[in-house]
Write an enzyme that holds these catalytic residues in place. Structure first.
Site, PDB file in Angstrom:
ATOM      1  N   SER A 172      -8.820 -24.438   1.013  1.00 42.69           N
ATOM      2  CA  SER A 172     -10.127 -25.067   1.229  1.00 42.69           C
ATOM      3  C   SER A 172     -11.192 -24.003   1.456  1.00 42.69           C
ATOM      4  O   SER A 172     -10.887 -22.810   1.553  1.00 42.69           O
ATOM      5  CB  SER A 172     -10.066 -26.013   2.423  1.00 42.69           C
ATOM      6  OG  SER A 172      -9.994 -25.254   3.607  1.00 42.69           O
ATOM      7  N   LYS A 173     -12.415 -24.469   1.559  1.00 43.08           N
ATOM      8  CA  LYS A 173     -13.566 -23.563   1.671  1.00 43.08           C
ATOM      9  C   LYS A 173     -13.403 -22.521   2.779  1.00 43.08           C
ATOM     10  O   LYS A 173     -13.899 -21.416   2.663  1.00 43.08           O
ATOM     11  CB  LYS A 173     -14.840 -24.365   1.954  1.00 43.08           C
ATOM     12  CG  LYS A 173     -15.248 -25.249   0.801  1.00 43.08           C
ATOM     13  CD  LYS A 173     -16.654 -24.891   0.333  1.00 43.08           C
ATOM     14  CE  LYS A 173     -17.071 -25.719  -0.854  1.00 43.08           C
ATOM     15  NZ  LYS A 173     -16.409 -25.305  -2.097  1.00 43.08           N
ATOM     16  N   ARG A 174     -12.706 -22.930   3.852  1.00 41.38           N
ATOM     17  CA  ARG A 174     -12.636 -21.971   4.965  1.00 41.38           C
ATOM     18  C   ARG A 174     -11.799 -20.738   4.607  1.00 41.38           C
ATOM     19  O   ARG A 174     -11.847 -19.719   5.287  1.00 41.38           O
ATOM     20  CB  ARG A 174     -12.135 -22.646   6.252  1.00 41.38           C
ATOM     21  CG  ARG A 174     -10.684 -22.938   6.284  1.00 41.38           C
ATOM     22  CD  ARG A 174     -10.306 -23.833   7.448  1.00 41.38           C
ATOM     23  NE  ARG A 174      -9.038 -24.456   7.186  1.00 41.38           N
ATOM     24  CZ  ARG A 174      -7.880 -23.919   7.487  1.00 41.38           C
ATOM     25  NH1 ARG A 174      -7.828 -22.758   8.094  1.00 41.38           N
ATOM     26  NH2 ARG A 174      -6.762 -24.550   7.197  1.00 41.38           N
ATOM     27  N   GLY A 217     -12.100 -19.252   1.624  1.00 39.94           N
ATOM     28  CA  GLY A 217     -12.897 -18.475   0.669  1.00 39.94           C
ATOM     29  C   GLY A 217     -13.346 -19.405  -0.443  1.00 39.94           C
ATOM     30  O   GLY A 217     -13.334 -20.619  -0.277  1.00 39.94           O
ATOM     31  N   GLU A 254     -17.967 -20.806  -8.007  1.00 29.48           N
ATOM     32  CA  GLU A 254     -18.177 -19.947  -6.829  1.00 29.48           C
ATOM     33  C   GLU A 254     -17.563 -18.563  -7.044  1.00 29.48           C
ATOM     34  O   GLU A 254     -18.125 -17.551  -6.641  1.00 29.48           O
ATOM     35  CB  GLU A 254     -17.459 -20.541  -5.619  1.00 29.48           C
ATOM     36  CG  GLU A 254     -18.190 -21.616  -4.884  1.00 29.48           C
ATOM     37  CD  GLU A 254     -17.261 -22.172  -3.817  1.00 29.48           C
ATOM     38  OE1 GLU A 254     -17.100 -21.538  -2.775  1.00 29.48           O
ATOM     39  OE2 GLU A 254     -16.645 -23.227  -4.087  1.00 29.48           O
TER      40      GLU A 254
END
Ligand code: GLU
Length: 478
Positions: A253-255, A257, A263
């Site tokens: 997930s985003k946390r 990276g 992105e």
């Protein structure tokens, strides 16, 4: 293998193209390429509330950027279109009707409250919940009565209890007890199809031969096979890929990276590196050589050898691989790729030759393209920002003051157009200062610190030549 290999990627546009979906797309693409088949893009936008045109664009752009060109799809068309589910709404009711007529499906008038009550009952009894099937045996009169009350029915598939076994291309033999599934909804009461139904109807009509997708869909597969059987259609082969997990083994997930393909690109990962890295998430080259082009991977790709377990997304490995790909670029190629990351600088400060030279002398440590932004900051502007430690640890030292006083005078006569000449000049300077007990590295530190604001960086002769006499003198006197 069936005559024509046709695979598809069927993303739902509820977010930017995730790296996991990119891996699924890549494996489908590789499989199609290896077997001279077709790779199809279908947008599963039946869930209008969660779908967004911006995400559809992102899916298109990201797949294109990855070089995964599709043979049929919403934009390029094809024999079996339309390729966006939202344009296929009139197709599904016909097939639901066929299933009702054949006795494989029935109308369900249960209200959300009734269904909730059933669920709560199962929870309280601590038994696995399956729909009771109470609408299955409604008479025509009873249905008519319910319709009159304004209740719009959903359509449920009537699941036959049996052991369902299939040979998954990745996981091997998989067995399911369909009695645990319960009669499931194929058309909602608002007339829209559920995922499991639409996907089967589309895959049949688009003549999909192999379905390669994430293992999060395994629980859907028995439902889908039952629908294929009921419609008397050929059942495609299924292959379920393990999930991609973060280094801490949780869901990526985003946390952790970046997770979206766009992105990664924005951060400065090279597409070739990203594709190569993603291919290694579950697939291993037979010769052990990891750096490979898509064509080389496609030659070597065998779906039966894809790992059935989860893969870890090692950002460190991706970084390593990206650095390898950067090293392989010619300076001209690299210059072009770096431009988007140099937007904050006035590139007209540098001649073309100096720009080329700047890239040559700063490229070595680049891991991602965006590293260039910081790496070259001192080449631009009249003055330079001095890092606080550089000021206290280097420039404030007496020895540096002595060096810089000397250099301020001498540099007026240096030849900044010739790096070799500068090299000799600095050599002479170090020797003469050494005679005054100033160590060569103290000389170099002082010059570098004054001119670049840092203690490390590109070859100092190249830096001085690129900056030119005017800027260097300003900074030495700054
Ligand atoms: N729309 C589904 C998804 O994005 C597709 C699943 C499938 O490949 O059947 O997960």
């Amino acid at each position: 293998m069936p005559q024509e290999i046709r695979v598809r990627i069927a993303p739902s546009p509820s977010g930017n193209l995730h790296i996991g979906t990119a891996r699924t797309a890549l494996f489908n693409y590789l499989f199609a390429k290896k077997h001279h088949g077709k790779f199809i893009l279908r947008i599963e936008d039946t869930d209008m509330e969660r779908s967004d045109n911006e995400y559809i664009k992102n899916i298109f752009d990201s797949l294109k950027a990855l070089g995964l060109a599709w043979d049929e799809g919403p934009d390029v068309g094809g024999e079996y279109g339309p390729y966006s589910q939202s344009e296929r709404f009139d197709i599904y009711p016909k097939y639901a009707q066929i299933l009702i007529e054949k006795g494989y499906a029935y109308e369900c008038f249960c209200t959300p409250e009734e269904l909730d009550a059933e669920r709560i009952f199962s929870q309280e009894k601590k038994i696995a919940h399956v729909y009771s099937g109470k609408c299955k045996n409604l008479t025509e009169n009873e249905k008519e009565e319910l319709r009159k009350q304004g209740i719009k029915p959903a359509i449920r598939f009537a699941v036959e209890a049996k052991n369902l076994i299939f040979d998954d291309l990745v996981k091997g033999e998989l067995k399911f007890d369909t009695s645990l599934i319960g009669d499931f909804v194929i058309m909602k009461s608002n007339g829209s199809p559920t995922y499991n139904f639409a996907v089967v109807v589309d895959d049949i009509l688009m003549k999909i031969s192999h379905i390669l997708r994430g293992e999060d869909h395994i629980s859907n597969t028995p439902k889908q096979i039952l629908i294929y059987e009921a419609l008397g259609a050929n059942i495609p082969e299924f292959g379920h890929l393990g999930m991609i997990l973060a280094p801490d083994r949780s869901k990526l997930s985003k946390r952790h990276g970046a997770t979206g393909v766009s992105e990664f690109v924005e951060k400065g990962y090279l597409i070739d590196a990203l594709v190569n890295f993603v291919a290694l998430l579950g697939w291993s080259p037979s010769d052990g050589v990891e750096i490979k082009t898509v064509d080389e991977i496609a030659q070597d790709f065998r779906i039966r050898e894809v790992s059935s377990s989860n893969s870890i997304f090692e950002y460190d490995k991706l970084n390593w691989m990206n650095a390898q790909y950067i090293k392989k670029l010619s300076t001209e190629e690299l210059k072009q790729k770096l431009l988007p990351f140099l937007g904050q600088y006035d590139l007209s400060e540098l001649s073309e030759n100096k720009f080329t030279r700047m890239v040559e002398v700063t490229r070595e440590p680049l891991v991602i393209l965006s590293d260039i932004t910081d790496a070259v900051s001192y080449f631009f502007g009249e003055s330079v920002e001095i890092e606080p430690e550089v000021q206290s640890e280097v420039l404030d030292k007496d020895v540096s003051q002595v060096v810089l006083k000397e250099v301020q005078e001498l540099a007026k006569n240096w030849n900044f157009d010739d790096e070799d000449a500068l090299h000799h000049t600095l050599e002479e300077l170090r020797t003469s200062l050494k005679e005054r007990s100033i160590k060569p590295k103290e000389t170099m530190w002082a010059i570098r610190a004054a001119v670049t604001g840092r203690v490390k960086g590109a070859d100092i002769c190249a830096v001085l030549a690129i900056l030119g006499k005017e800027k260097v003198l300003k900074r030495l006197n700054g």
